[in-house]
Write an enzyme that holds these catalytic residues in place. Structure first.
Site, PDB file in Angstrom:
ATOM      1  N   ASP A 132       0.198   3.688   8.374  1.00  0.00           N
ATOM      2  CA  ASP A 132      -0.547   4.935   8.520  1.00  0.00           C
ATOM      3  C   ASP A 132       0.394   6.099   8.240  1.00  0.00           C
ATOM      4  O   ASP A 132       1.586   6.024   8.530  1.00  0.00           O
ATOM      5  CB  ASP A 132      -1.081   5.010   9.967  1.00  0.00           C
ATOM      6  CG  ASP A 132      -2.218   6.001  10.110  1.00  0.00           C
ATOM      7  OD1 ASP A 132      -2.621   6.616   9.102  1.00  0.00           O
ATOM      8  OD2 ASP A 132      -2.698   6.176  11.241  1.00  0.00           O
ATOM      9  N   TRP A 168       2.526  12.295   4.896  1.00  0.00           N
ATOM     10  CA  TRP A 168       3.840  12.252   4.244  1.00  0.00           C
ATOM     11  C   TRP A 168       3.793  13.074   2.957  1.00  0.00           C
ATOM     12  O   TRP A 168       4.703  13.861   2.679  1.00  0.00           O
ATOM     13  CB  TRP A 168       4.198  10.796   3.938  1.00  0.00           C
ATOM     14  CG  TRP A 168       5.573  10.571   3.411  1.00  0.00           C
ATOM     15  CD1 TRP A 168       6.704  10.300   4.125  1.00  0.00           C
ATOM     16  CD2 TRP A 168       5.967  10.584   2.029  1.00  0.00           C
ATOM     17  NE1 TRP A 168       7.777  10.138   3.287  1.00  0.00           N
ATOM     18  CE2 TRP A 168       7.355  10.308   1.994  1.00  0.00           C
ATOM     19  CE3 TRP A 168       5.300  10.788   0.828  1.00  0.00           C
ATOM     20  CZ2 TRP A 168       8.075  10.235   0.803  1.00  0.00           C
ATOM     21  CZ3 TRP A 168       6.022  10.731  -0.362  1.00  0.00           C
ATOM     22  CH2 TRP A 168       7.397  10.457  -0.362  1.00  0.00           C
ATOM     23  N   HIS A 227       0.292   7.494  -1.154  1.00  0.00           N
ATOM     24  CA  HIS A 227      -0.110   6.082  -1.212  1.00  0.00           C
ATOM     25  C   HIS A 227       0.831   5.281  -2.128  1.00  0.00           C
ATOM     26  O   HIS A 227       1.165   4.137  -1.827  1.00  0.00           O
ATOM     27  CB  HIS A 227      -1.555   5.958  -1.702  1.00  0.00           C
ATOM     28  CG  HIS A 227      -2.555   6.547  -0.755  1.00  0.00           C
ATOM     29  ND1 HIS A 227      -2.473   6.359   0.602  1.00  0.00           N
ATOM     30  CD2 HIS A 227      -3.658   7.324  -0.950  1.00  0.00           C
ATOM     31  CE1 HIS A 227      -3.477   7.004   1.201  1.00  0.00           C
ATOM     32  NE2 HIS A 227      -4.199   7.594   0.282  1.00  0.00           N
ATOM     33  N   THR A 283     -12.744  -1.511   6.266  1.00  0.00           N
ATOM     34  CA  THR A 283     -14.159  -1.400   5.912  1.00  0.00           C
ATOM     35  C   THR A 283     -14.639   0.047   6.105  1.00  0.00           C
ATOM     36  O   THR A 283     -15.654   0.439   5.543  1.00  0.00           O
ATOM     37  CB  THR A 283     -15.018  -2.360   6.784  1.00  0.00           C
ATOM     38  OG1 THR A 283     -14.584  -2.245   8.150  1.00  0.00           O
ATOM     39  CG2 THR A 283     -14.893  -3.804   6.356  1.00  0.00           C
ATOM     40  N   LEU A 291       8.110 -15.965   2.394  1.00  0.00           N
ATOM     41  CA  LEU A 291       7.286 -15.167   3.307  1.00  0.00           C
ATOM     42  C   LEU A 291       5.790 -15.411   3.079  1.00  0.00           C
ATOM     43  O   LEU A 291       5.324 -15.484   1.944  1.00  0.00           O
ATOM     44  CB  LEU A 291       7.584 -13.676   3.067  1.00  0.00           C
ATOM     45  CG  LEU A 291       6.782 -12.688   3.922  1.00  0.00           C
ATOM     46  CD1 LEU A 291       7.278 -12.688   5.358  1.00  0.00           C
ATOM     47  CD2 LEU A 291       6.875 -11.276   3.340  1.00  0.00           C
TER      48      LEU A 291
HETATM   49  C1  FPP Z   1      -2.651   5.038   5.278  1.00  0.00           C
HETATM   50  O1  FPP Z   1      -2.314   6.397   5.296  1.00  0.00           O
HETATM   51  C2  FPP Z   1      -3.223   4.694   3.967  1.00  0.00           C
HETATM   52  C3  FPP Z   1      -4.152   3.761   3.748  1.00  0.00           C
HETATM   53  C4  FPP Z   1      -4.664   2.890   4.814  1.00  0.00           C
HETATM   54  C5  FPP Z   1      -4.711   3.638   2.356  1.00  0.00           C
HETATM   55  C6  FPP Z   1      -4.183   2.574   1.445  1.00  0.00           C
HETATM   56  C7  FPP Z   1      -2.791   2.124   1.619  1.00  0.00           C
HETATM   57  C8  FPP Z   1      -1.891   2.082   0.627  1.00  0.00           C
HETATM   58  C9  FPP Z   1      -2.215   2.520  -0.756  1.00  0.00           C
HETATM   59  C10 FPP Z   1      -0.516   1.583   0.917  1.00  0.00           C
HETATM   60  C11 FPP Z   1      -0.122   0.484   0.021  1.00  0.00           C
HETATM   61  C12 FPP Z   1      -0.560  -0.856   0.424  1.00  0.00           C
HETATM   62  C13 FPP Z   1      -0.557  -1.895  -0.415  1.00  0.00           C
HETATM   63  C14 FPP Z   1      -0.842  -3.263   0.052  1.00  0.00           C
HETATM   64  C15 FPP Z   1      -0.249  -1.719  -1.840  1.00  0.00           C
HETATM   65  P1  FPP Z   1      -3.422   7.543   5.477  1.00  0.00           P
HETATM   66  O2  FPP Z   1      -3.971   7.945   4.146  1.00  0.00           O
HETATM   67  O3  FPP Z   1      -4.450   7.108   6.462  1.00  0.00           O
HETATM   68  O4  FPP Z   1      -2.508   8.692   6.010  1.00  0.00           O
HETATM   69  P2  FPP Z   1      -2.932   9.970   6.878  1.00  0.00           P
HETATM   70  O5  FPP Z   1      -3.414   9.430   8.209  1.00  0.00           O
HETATM   71  O6  FPP Z   1      -1.651  10.715   6.978  1.00  0.00           O
HETATM   72  O7  FPP Z   1      -3.976  10.703   6.113  1.00  0.00           O
END
Ligand code: FPP
Length: 235
Positions: A15, A20, A32, A61, A126
């Site tokens: 998260d 960031w 991301h 989801t 892993l």
């Molecule tokens: C978390 O930060 C982001 C997500 C849950 C979205 C998708 C994740 C990624 C793209 C990371 C890479 C993962 C893989 C497996 C390639 P947020 O957007 O919720 O952050 P915020 O709370 O600061 O808005």
């Protein structure tokens, strides 16, 4: 000095990618992309430390509620990431599995996922799980439907239902329950993540934003785990 206990399975709620990026006046998708790089690093560091299973919450989801352009950027990132993952799994002998309801993902993403899981299924490094379109309540609902179907077609009797039967119908069947759950960015909630599987896990929360979660941060989480006294309901 006592030897360091290494958790067998670590589950992560990554998260803080958006915050960031905002701190750097950059678009969320940049956060991301950096988050994806941090995932790659954490896989290597986890394995070096002796962690055998790592599960990351990449897309829930509920994440479909985000703006369309952000979802498009995330899906593009997953496409590239999953292809890259094929190379990494070959190089590092890593086994990759996807948990979550893949049925509503795009056809091309499903194809890479199937190839990744098939190609890496005998790898001995892993065990890396990516939760994609994952929600624990959705997973449990799908499991209950599968059990109900078995009862309907006469292959299972309701008296036979036990915790193992339920676990075996979850997306995580064959994967041991997590010992440690890490959530970054200061939020302290589960957000529908592995509700069944995290029953006895230790929870570690840190203010660090996901793209900054490096080897040192993983070591801090493992050090925290070592201070916990896990009793599993005993004394
Ligand atoms: C978390 O930060 C982001 C997500 C849950 C979205 C998708 C994740 C990624 C793209 C990371 C890479 C993962 C893989 C497996 C390639 P947020 O957007 O919720 O952050 P915020 O709370 O600061 O808005």
């Amino acid at each position: 000095m006592d030897e360091l206990k290494i958790p067998q399975h670590v589950a992560v709620i990554l998260d803080g990618n958006g915050r960031w990026a905002k701190k750097r006046r950059m678009p969320r998708k940049y956060g991301h992309a950096q988050g994806a790089k941090a995932v790659e690093q954490v896989c290597e560091n986890a394995w070096r430390m002796g962690i055998k299973y790592l599960t990351v919450y990449a897309f829930s989801t509920e994440n479909w509620k985000r703006p369309e352009d952000e979802i498009d950027a995330i899906m593009k990132l997953f496409r590239d990431y999953l292809k890259n993952c094929l190379e990494i799994s070959r190089k590092n002998d890593m086994r990759v599995r996807i948990i979550g309801d893949r049925s509503c993902l795009n056809e091309d993403i499903i194809k890479v996922i199937t190839q990744l899981e098939e190609e890496s299924k005998n790898n001995q490094g892993l065990n890396f799980q990516v939760a994609l379109n994952y929600g624990s309540r959705d997973e449990i609902t799908r499991a209950v439907k599968k059990i109900a179907q078995k009862i309907e077609n006469g292959t299972l009797r309701s008296e036979e239902i036990n915790e193992t039967i339920i676990s075996d119908e979850l997306d995580t069947c064959d994967i041991p329950d997590p010992d440690l759950m890490i959530r970054t960015s200061g939020e302290q909630r589960l957000s529908n993540y592995m509700l069944w599987q995290l029953a006895y896990a230790e929870f570690y929360f840190t203010d660090v934003l996901w793209p900054d979660f490096d080897k040192k941060e993983l070591e801090k989480a493992v050090a925290f785990y070592n201070k916990r006294d896990r009793r599993f309901g005993g004394v």
